[in-house]
Design an enzyme around this catalytic site. Structure first.
Site, short mmCIF file in Angstrom:
data_model
loop_
_atom_site.label_atom_id
_atom_site.label_comp_id
_atom_site.label_asym_id
_atom_site.label_seq_id
_atom_site.Cartn_x
_atom_site.Cartn_y
_atom_site.Cartn_z
N GLY A 7 0.82 -1.20 0.00
CA GLY A 7 0.00 0.00 0.00
C GLY A 7 0.85 1.26 0.00
N GLU B 271 4.55 -6.85 0.16
CA GLU B 271 4.02 -7.24 -1.16
C GLU B 271 3.79 -6.02 -2.04
OE1 GLU B 271 0.35 -8.79 0.26
OE2 GLU B 271 1.17 -10.71 0.80
N PRO B 272 4.84 -5.32 -2.42
CA PRO B 272 4.63 -4.10 -3.18
C PRO B 272 4.19 -4.36 -4.62
CG PRO B 272 6.97 -4.61 -3.04
CD PRO B 272 6.25 -5.63 -2.19
N ARG C 37 -8.06 4.07 -14.38
CA ARG C 37 -7.87 4.61 -13.02
C ARG C 37 -8.50 6.01 -12.83
NH1 ARG C 37 -3.84 5.47 -10.56
NH2 ARG C 37 -4.30 4.41 -8.61
N TYR D 36 -11.23 5.51 -10.02
CA TYR D 36 -10.81 5.96 -8.67
C TYR D 36 -10.64 7.47 -8.59
CZ TYR D 36 -9.02 1.12 -8.70
OH TYR D 36 -8.88 -0.23 -8.82
N CYS E 189 -17.35 5.52 -26.54
CA CYS E 189 -18.71 6.03 -26.68
C CYS E 189 -19.30 6.43 -25.34
CB CYS E 189 -19.58 4.94 -27.28
SG CYS E 189 -19.78 3.60 -26.11
N GLU E 190 -18.43 6.71 -24.37
CA GLU E 190 -18.89 7.13 -23.03
C GLU E 190 -18.00 8.26 -22.57
OE1 GLU E 190 -19.79 4.51 -19.83
OE2 GLU E 190 -19.86 2.79 -21.19
N TYR F 4 -1.53 -1.25 -12.54
CA TYR F 4 -2.98 -1.29 -12.65
C TYR F 4 -3.50 -0.54 -13.88
CZ TYR F 4 -2.23 -2.75 -7.84
OH TYR F 4 -1.77 -3.39 -6.72
N1 LLP Z 1 -1.08 -7.38 -1.37
C1 LLP Z 1 -2.40 -7.61 -1.47
C2 LLP Z 1 -3.01 -8.71 -0.73
C3 LLP Z 1 -3.17 -6.78 -2.29
O1 LLP Z 1 -4.49 -7.00 -2.41
C4 LLP Z 1 -2.54 -5.72 -3.00
C5 LLP Z 1 -3.32 -4.84 -3.86
C6 LLP Z 1 -1.15 -5.53 -2.87
C7 LLP Z 1 -0.46 -6.39 -2.03
C8 LLP Z 1 -0.39 -4.47 -3.61
O2 LLP Z 1 -0.75 -3.17 -3.23
P1 LLP Z 1 0.04 -1.92 -3.85
O3 LLP Z 1 1.47 -2.02 -3.44
O4 LLP Z 1 -0.04 -2.00 -5.33
O5 LLP Z 1 -0.63 -0.72 -3.29
N2 LLP Z 1 -6.29 -1.15 -8.71
C9 LLP Z 1 -6.03 -0.22 -7.62
C10 LLP Z 1 -5.22 -0.84 -6.53
C11 LLP Z 1 -5.86 -2.09 -5.96
C12 LLP Z 1 -4.90 -2.89 -5.20
C13 LLP Z 1 -5.46 -4.22 -4.87
N3 LLP Z 1 -4.58 -4.96 -4.02
C14 LLP Z 1 -5.36 1.04 -8.18
O6 LLP Z 1 -5.20 1.12 -9.40
O7 LLP Z 1 -5.04 1.95 -7.43
#
Ligand code: LLP
Length: 408
Positions: free
Chosen positions: A223, A264-265, A303, A307, A333-334, A361
């Site tokens: 995160g 888990e980046p 995105r 979001y 078309c949106e 993403y």
């Molecule tokens: N670990 C788990 C269990 C997760 O569900 C996720 C992301 C991550 C690690 C990696 O998180 P990150 O480092 O990328 O923040 N599609 C959205 C983000 C959804 C993330 C879902 N899970 C976006 O485009 O912002």
């Protein structure tokens, strides 16, 4: 912010001439820099990174990240298979699904990967069928460290994880079935805005960890917030690394032994390493707005619409043109607005616009809406460009459909 052209090791306009547009380009130098930054932020603890491959799952990217020494975080059995195809050993892959059927966990057992369970019923079922198979438990600490509800998943209403309030019940199950718990996990969501809140969740998890005497690892998920625009909030990873390292060393003493610390980046490794290059189809003036229309839409980069995310846009064909204020829109078309009232160097039909932070993403959330084709992906590595996914063709679009012959 460095202009986009300067961040990448090859000329982006040349790449669009060679491969066409829209085009996703990823640079391994930037991924590696972020990987090393994250690893170096910790000291005196055993840190391992599991790349969250949902962010960008091209096999060549997965292989490159493997060469850096990472494992993999997979959320579907298909991502597990991608990891194995990319050369990860099963024990380097952690399967962290939510809401999947039991058969998917069984497939993961057959593949021999680590399994993270986020549901008490599933845990009990799993323990009965696979009593010897070590598991990791996903805890929901109930905190809200991010701003966007769609991507914050540690709060009380989230479907993810086993509630920390159910710890007594969880411990009863573990005791009753003698479940070999080797790991404990949390992921509180993407885009952490407040690291203090995140650290509060770490405390909750470490406290819970003391109830499991045979842990091999503690997984704090991810995160980490990356910047999307000038002055944006970003996780001070060096400071967070130091704080967590100090805390973990104290935990090792309380716990009586040292365990691995896993992160888990996704975004942190690949977001800034990617750019989406698009061509301007139209420049159109309405009574209120100046539009620049590009040859992409939320079919390739959802995105901003999903979001409300900000993606920095530059006109790399005319960087020193006089800035004007544009709404940048897509070709669907949106309503597919990428940017509202954005100052960008004068845009002309045929110019190439770059969209920053397109590594995470973007391609993985792309679709074929409006029967549009998905773009090609190019990887830059050591000063050379490699096509790692060809552009889709019309035949790709229809190849899985079957004729019935009824209406020919
Ligand atoms: N670990 C788990 C269990 C997760 O569900 C996720 C992301 C991550 C690690 C990696 O998180 P990150 O480092 O990328 O923040 N599609 C959205 C983000 C959804 C993330 C879902 N899970 C976006 O485009 O912002």
């Amino acid at each position: 912010m460095k202009p986009e052209e300067k961040r990448f090791s090859l000329d982006l306009i040349d790449l669009t001439k060679k491969y066409g547009s829209p085009l996703f380009v990823y640079d391994t130098t930037i991924i590696q820099k972020q990987y090393e930054r994250l690893m170096n932020a910790f000291s005196g603890v055993h840190v391992k990174l599991h790349y969250a491959c949902k962010a960008l799952s091209n096999l060549e990217v997965l292989k490159f990240i493997r060469t850096l020494g990472a494992g993999l975080d997979a959320v579907s059995i298909e991502e597990v298979s991608l990891g194995i195809r990319a050369g990860y050993q099963p024990d380097q892959i952690c399967f962290t699904p939510s809401g999947v059927g039991f058969s998917e966990l069984e497939e993961a057992v057959h593949k021999g990967v680590k399994i993270n369970i986020d549901n008490l019923d599933m845990l009990e079922l799993f323990a009965q069928k696979y009593p010897e198979y070590p598991v990791c438990i996903r805890i929901n600490p109930h905190i809200m460290a991010g701003g966007n509800l769609k991507i914050s998943v540690g709060h009380i209403d989230s479907k993810f994880g086993i509630s920390i309030h159910q710890l007594p019940h969880l411990l009863k199950l573990v005791d009753h079935w003698n479940i070999p718990v080797e790991g404990i996990h949390m992921h509180t969501g993407s885009d952490i805005l407040d690291t203090e809140v995140f650290l509060g969740a770490v405390e909750i998890l470490l406290n819970a960890a003391k109830s499991f005497p045979n842990l091999k690892y503690i997984d704090l998920g991810s995160g980490f917030k990356v910047p999307y625009k000038e002055g944006d909030i970003e996780t001070n990873i060096e400071q967070l690394g130091q704080t967590i390292s100090t805390r973990m060393k104290a935990f090792y003493k309380e716990y009586g032994k040292e365990v691995d610390l896993i992160f888990e980046p996704g975004k942190f490794l690949v977001s800034e390493a990617g750019v989406l290059l698009t061509e301007v189809n139209t420049v159109k003036v309405s009574p209120s707005t100046l539009f620049a229309g590009v040859n992409t839409g939320f079919n390739h980069l959802i995105r901003p619409m999903f979001y409300n995310s900000y993606h920095h846009i530059e006109n790399i064909s005319n960087p020193s043109g006089n800035p004007r204020v544009y709404n940048v829109v897509g070709y669907l078309c949106e309503t597919d607005t990428f940017a509202v009232n954005r100052r960008i160097a004068e845009i002309r039909v045929g110019d190439i616009l770059s969209f920053r932070n397109a590594g995470a993403y973007c391609f993985t959330m792309a679709s074929n809406y409006n029967s549009r084709l998905k773009p090609a992906e190019v990887l830059l590595h050591q000063g050379k460009d490699y096509l790692v996914r060809r552009r889709e063709s019309f035949e790709d679009l229809v190849k899985l459909q079957k004729k019935t012959g009824l209406f020919d």
